[in-house]
Design an enzyme around this catalytic site. Sequence first.
Site: not given
Ligand code: BGC
Length: 844
Positions: A348
């Site tokens: 993430d």
């Molecule tokens: C979130 C994810 C997301 C990623 C990209 C993160 O902060 O937890 O769910 O896919 O950002 O935007």
Amino acid sequence: MYFAASWRPLNGSEPRRAPLRPGRLKFAQGALSGLIPNGLSWPVMRTRSLALLCRSLVSFLIVSVPVAAPSGLAIAQAVPPSNPQLAAPQLNARVDALLKKMTLDEKIGQLAQFSAGFATGPNASNQHFDDMVAKGQVGSFLNVAGADATNHYQHIAMEKTRLHIPLIFGLDVIHGHHTTFPIPLAVAASFDPAMAGIVAHTGAVEARADGVPWVFSPMVDIARDPRWGRIVESNGEDPYLGSVMARAWVRGYQQGDLSKPDSVAVSVKHFAAYGAAIAGRDYNATDMSQITLRQVYLKPYQAAVEEGAATMMSSFNSINGIPATADPLTLTQILRKEWGFNGFVVSDWGAVAELVNHSLGDGPTVARKALEAGLDMDMEGNLFGTVIAAQVRSGKIPESVVDEAVRRILRVKFVLGLFDHPYTTPGPAYDATPERRALARKVADETLVLLKNDPVEAVGTLLPLSGKIKTVALIGPLADNQRDLLGAWSAGDPKYVVTLRKALEERLGADHVLYAYGCGLLSGHDEEVLNNVNFGGSAAANGTNAVSDDDKPIAEAVETAKKADVAMRALGESANWMEGEASSRVHLGFTGNQEKLLEAVAATGKPIILVVLAGRPLEIKWAGQHVPAILEAWSPGVEGGHAIADILFGDVNPSGKLPASLPRAVGQEPLYYAQMPTGRPAHGDLSHMPANSLEKFMSRYVDEENSALYPFGWGLSYTRFAYSTPTLSRQTVPLKEVSASGHAPVITVGVDVRNTGSVAGTEVVQLYIRIPNVSVEQPVRELKGFTRVTLAPGESKHVEFPLGFDELNFYNVDLRQVIEATTYNVWVGGSSLATAETSFQVVE
Ligand code: BGC
């Protein structure tokens, strides 16, 4: 575990016994039969001869049994690859040939992903991406969308890099892309996998047109605590519903064939157990038993992997003390060895670098730990790109570890056809066409949940609205709010959104809809901030909602209500600020002055219909006691207003059911129906404080009831359904037979469902079981089947639920999925309170 892991789908896109068991897969006949020693049947293997089988397998698989593995895992290593396309020999030959030509730096470039657009995290790197791409230092971008933007970088990758390896663009396409559908939690409320399929496929088509072949969806975290804002992206509290929906989302996006031009690769997130963040606070740690992890939280991820998910995203949280982004147990042992996952895992946002805050070591150390644990791509962290190469050169990290990660990423790029078709042909600008709108409305119609529809004296039930209602007072900050109807994580343009005000005016005429804003979603300075912030990819703030914070707007709303036949209220949450990531709340009631507004309008004595627009189960106890009609409308998307009106006017009979329980008080959270038994189960009337020791010394609160205000599976219709006593295809099932049954059913529960009302309606028929008196105690109820049945007035249909090993097993203390001889209790009905009951026995 070893047993389940050895069964694979024959064809990832086919439900086995649809529609009764949506999302179930065909059993791969004989998939591993060659691996079973002669004369051994599955039950014998499971119960007695595990060790023998392990030895047999190990002797010719030449695999090592990992130290951390629960017993029996050597068998799991024989699991076939989860996605057959990614395992194709020709593909892997191409990958290997390319890998041989790559320098170490080029390899590491493939592991690095950056955000080159808006930020969906605390900060985005602001780098010279053109240069970096040309130097082969970037394997992927996120948050870059649109043919022009993606082609720009892709041209550099294809034309200026030595080996012409395409970039893969990933994006949060969560509930549709430009066409915004209801939030995923709402889609789960349909209990209809076909709806998830529509949302996913429409999103895939639109994402591809924008140059995006990879979506960060579905989010399949089990969410049992609505304090956690990300419950909005989830399928709610239940592992069975969550698994069925997880499969449907993956099927809708990938269509069982990643090479199709309108398929996208999924990234199933957030692996693992992110939904159990302690106290519902985002990014917080999770801590749970291995049994709960496997039996509840891992189920939907596993279902998605079995469906062929091409990639996974690791989660921010730690699990039992190990950060998920560097957890060998989840990323390698379970995901790859037990489930056979052969896609790649992306972190993430910034999560590799955040391992330093988890106190796993300094930058180089945490990057190494993450890579070695099984993480392949570093999202927006820039650690893999900067600190891995030196460690390979110094011999600290074997180059083979890097090679394996690169292979996994290249496979997905190849299968998606990016090497052969790297660019996107620019198309016409997006338009919310009638066809797209029709899909969004169809889905939204199924997601709305009628929580309450009590008769009002001298009027009867308020819904559906009768022809006698000529004038409606429509009140509340969400009644005419385009942006917030879209919900969190929406790339949709608010200008396309049909609000409830617009939909009512279309039906009744503008003169008959008396609109009053009433109050803001927040109050005072908070409301000003709210109207000027915009987080991540959410639709822009429109800054038009500012309203004075004194009692004047409420007084105006009260006067407006007095002029109408009925007062309709649209209250709830701000999608941008209160729903989704980093939106945990400890107060789950209506924010700002909304509750005050509600109670002031109710005091007029006008009949009230409350439409709740929110991304989570809210605490609406006062409304539950005082408002006769309540419709849970979630964040319903671009056609939200129309869909709500469809239900209010009775053009569509509501059929949605709650995928997560609504609490009476926030202190009950985490609140879910599948509770474990207690030695002192609560009984009697818990609505008053305990008055004697018998009433006190039980598992209860002294100041609130235990039960949900509206429980899982709950949802009313404009008609009524009656259930017969369930019947069974047999009374007893031999233990050996069910243990050997694999995906095949061994017993069928049947029930007649009858529409006893005067209008047609659709019921979500739900089957729950309890497994008492076994070696590990099991929840008091667990959903194990559901199906939607449409019935004309007076019509009756026979519904059957086949049950087999999959539904009847549980994890024992050795972390094995087992069946034990006992009596299974079964209930069938229209919610988790189902009362039509039977039982059968599994016998030695
Ligand atoms: C979130 C994810 C997301 C990623 C990209 C993160 O902060 O937890 O769910 O896919 O950002 O935007």
